[in-house]
Design a protein around this motif. Structure first.
Motif, PDB file in Angstrom:
ATOM      1  N   HIS A  66       0.849  -1.204   0.000  1.00 29.53           N
ATOM      2  CA  HIS A  66       0.000   0.000   0.000  1.00 29.53           C
ATOM      3  C   HIS A  66       0.879   1.247   0.000  1.00 29.53           C
ATOM      4  O   HIS A  66       1.553   1.530   0.983  1.00 29.53           O
TER       5      HIS A  66
ATOM      6  N   HIS B 161       1.573   5.344  -2.339  1.00 34.06           N
ATOM      7  CA  HIS B 161       1.122   6.306  -3.344  1.00 34.06           C
ATOM      8  C   HIS B 161       2.364   6.833  -4.065  1.00 34.06           C
ATOM      9  O   HIS B 161       2.810   7.944  -3.820  1.00 34.06           O
TER      10      HIS B 161
ATOM     11  N   LYS C 100      -9.778   0.119  -5.104  1.00 37.51           N
ATOM     12  CA  LYS C 100      -9.668   0.803  -3.813  1.00 37.51           C
ATOM     13  C   LYS C 100     -11.013   1.407  -3.423  1.00 37.51           C
ATOM     14  O   LYS C 100     -11.691   2.025  -4.248  1.00 37.51           O
TER      15      LYS C 100
ATOM     16  N   HIS D 159      -4.926  -0.241   7.058  1.00 37.84           N
ATOM     17  CA  HIS D 159      -4.747   0.595   8.254  1.00 37.84           C
ATOM     18  C   HIS D 159      -5.234  -0.059   9.543  1.00 37.84           C
ATOM     19  O   HIS D 159      -4.434  -0.354  10.410  1.00 37.84           O
TER      20      HIS D 159
ATOM     21  N   ASP E  47       2.252   3.182   3.021  1.00 40.74           N
ATOM     22  CA  ASP E  47       1.444   4.396   2.833  1.00 40.74           C
ATOM     23  C   ASP E  47       2.303   5.613   2.463  1.00 40.74           C
ATOM     24  O   ASP E  47       1.840   6.742   2.583  1.00 40.74           O
TER      25      ASP E  47
HETATM   26 ZN   LIG Z   1      -2.955   5.309   1.531  1.00 35.87          ZN
END
Ligand SMILES: [Zn+2]
Length: 612
Positions: A102, A104, A338, A436, A502
């Motif tokens: 996970h 970006h 997502k 998360h 993340d």
């Molecule tokens: Zn994220």
């Protein structure tokens, strides 16, 4: 849909079996043609296979991008010929390449190219000096009216000085340019007077819904914009071009291979993101296996009937970009979607969906008096029946859902939807991942294993820090605070835990994250209020965090038959390390240095310290 299934052998048992047998046939044919000589042999090392039996070997061989041998130095001798590259590991460790489940990457990579404060704890003077440095070095290429965009400002790291940081700190810099400084949490920005003027933000401007314009005693904006108030600026900032997306993706790949990441999931994979990595792949410069999860927004599925259309859009993206079963050379995979069920449980956002209200401490630290907060926390972004319909449709189309669930109500609603999906698609290999999971009701711990839901956790959050201690202790209150970040309890209840950084919410530091997953402690130089372990959770073992960032993340991405462990027949994705993170003291895992990164047998990063 039928056509798409044809592209996805990895999800279909019978077809998969045919693919495997043809691959194996290919391997043995080439082995016969070329003899048993390997392309590369790594020997005299500690080969940490991360397989089911916990194999630790001495040597490993690579042939045609795949692992052709794992065993003793003695056994590897027979594979060494004139054309074989032989690497003497001198006792160093080899393990599977890291799989980051996970992140970006394009946004993160673009941040690396901006004026970047790198999450540093700065005094006001240091802060000004860094910004002036960016202004000076960029003066030639950027016009006098162009924006200076500054990223990764660690506002909390300024301590007491943070309260005095306003537009005047920026106005005193030697420039006329509009400036915006984004804090690393994404919740606030600081702008100068020129930016306020361009955006027409004045004492008369009202606070937007979900945001706040900070004001001084006379009602004038201070330059600090909280949450939705930042949107007044985003409309003015220049949109990144396709070339900037590619530059961002390139910068991300550079950072990833240095840290040993050989596969990643882009957790909001936009078309621009995919196009950027596809452009790099065309240049034969893709150095990690790129997976993408296109977003389904709540507005696209306001009711159960609209679910099919929302899923069809993701299926169309997958059809357009997915390159089928992965092979030695890195490629593009699109077989995730997502969905956000909530925001974050951290103040001042408090947008995570909770089973019980957020709290406020109306007493003192010594004698607290907790009361429910005045503001109503959000409900989940997708009601359970709609999420259930989406999950069923995704499952039918061989797309795995990747669901953002931060608070305990978001987790429970998500699990309820998976239960509905499992009932509708019995026996189908759908792999929901929940990202998360910072707060989970203990009653739900066993449900991850029962429903085969994979928690995708960012271990670096599992330490006392501003986002946990300051951001959640009081707002969760004495019953829930000790339960925060339940990785160890989820593992004890049978959950298959995967890791996702993340990035760029935090700096990319995979080895520090693995360390925190074990210790649940901040770095030794953190302020005293962040000393000790976080919460009551026992944490994970070293073997468990390593498995989370290799085999389990590969499982999350539906690729564990190809990658995630060092086993004969799998693709040769591996890293060489200066120390063994499985045996070093947990406090020293963060010091691990990657000496070499290999993807599909190709060396994509080398620190220059290995003996040939
Ligand atoms: Zn994220």
């Amino acid at each position: 849909m039928a056509l798409f299934s044809d592209l996805k052998p990895r999800h279909c048992g019978a077809r998969w079996a045919r693919v495997i047998s043809s691959l194996l046939a290919g391997v043995s044919l080439s082995a016969m043609a070329a003899g048993p000589v390997a392309d590369a042999v790594y020997q005299h090392g500690r080969i940490y296979a991360v397989d089911q039996t916990g194999t630790v070997a001495q040597a490993l061989a690579i042939s045609a991008g795949r692992i052709s041998y794992v065993g003793t130095d003695e056994g590897a001798k027979a594979l060494i010929g004139k054309t074989t590259t032989v690497i003497d590991l001198v006792g160093r460790t080899v393990m599977p390449g890291l799989v980051d489940g996970h992140m970006h990457p394009v946004a993160a990579g673009r941040d690396l190219l901006k004026c970047n404060l790198n999450y540093a704890s700065l005094t006001v003077m240091q802060f000004q000096a860094r910004l002036q440095g960016c202004l000076d070095e960029r003066r030639k290429s950027e016009g006098p009216d162009s924006w200076l965009e500054v990223v990764n400002w660690f506002r909390y790291g300024m301590g007491a000085q943070a309260a005095g940081v306003d537009r005047r700190v920026l106005d005193s810099l030697k420039t006329q340019r509009p400036i915006i400084v984004h804090d690393s949490f994404g919740h606030s920005s600081l702008v100068n007077s020129r930016a306020l003027a361009l955006a027409k933000v004045t004492a008369q401007t009202k606070d937007p819904v979900g945001g706040r314009i900070d004001r001084d005693a006379s009602g004038e904006p201070t330059g600090i914009l909280e949450d939705a108030a930042q949107e007044s600026m985003s409309a003015l900032l220049p949109k990144p071009t396709a070339a900037e997306h590619v530059a961002g993706a390139r910068a991300a790949l550079n950072a990833l291979r240095e840290q040993g990441v050989t596969t990643f999931l882009d957790a909001v994979g936009t078309d621009e993101d995919i196009e950027a990595f596809a452009a790099i792949e065309r240049e034969n410069a893709l150095t990690a296996r790129a997976h993408f999860a296109p977003l389904i927004a709540p507005a696209e599925a306001p009711n159960v009937e609209a679910a099919g259309q929302a899923v069809a859009k993701v299926v169309a993206t997958a059809k357009k970009y997915d390159e089928g079963a992965i092979r030695a050379a890195p490629s593009i995979s699109v077989h995730q979607a997502k969905l956000f069920m909530d925001g974050v449980i951290t103040a001042p956002a408090d947008t995570g969906a909770l089973l019980e209200p957020y709290l406020v401490n109306r007493g003192t630290a010594q004698s607290p008096k907790f009361e429910p907060a005045a503001r109503r926390e959000p409900d989940v972004y997708f009601p359970v029946p709609i999420l259930t319909a989406i999950l069923i449709d995704l499952g039918r189309n061989n797309i795995d859902p990747h669901v953002h669930t931060d608070g305990d109500w978001a987790v429970r609603a998500g699990l309820d939807a998976v239960k509905g999906m499992r009932a509708a698609l019995p026996g189908r290999d759908v792999r929901p991942a929940f990202a998360h999971c910072e707060l989970v009701d203990p009653a739900d711990y066993p449900r991850y294993a029962q429903l085969s839901v994979i928690p995708v956790l960012s271990f670096q959050w599992e330490k006392p820090a501003s986002d946990t201690v300051d951001g959640a202790r009081d707002s969760l209150g004495p019953r829930r605070w000790p339960l925060i970040e339940p990785a160890g309890w989820l593992a004890a209840n049978g959950a298959r835990i995967a890791y996702g950084s993340d990035w760029p919410v935090d700096p990319l530091d995979e080895w520090f994250a693995l360390q925190v997953g074990v210790t649940r402690k901040a770095r030794p130089d953190a302020p005293p209020k962040y000393s000790g372990r976080l919460g009551k959770d026992p944490g994970l073992s070293r073997a468990a965090v390593i498995q989370a960032i290799t085999l389990n993340a590969a499982y999350e991405l539906h690729e564990e038959r190809y990658i995630g462990s060092l086993e004969v027949g799998k693709l040769a994705d591996l890293i060489v390390l200066d120390t063994d993170p499985a045996t070093v003291s947990p406090e020293r895992i963060s010091a691990t240095k990657v000496l070499r990164t290999v993807v599909g047998g190709r060396v994509v990063y080398d620190a220059g310290e290995l003996k040939k």
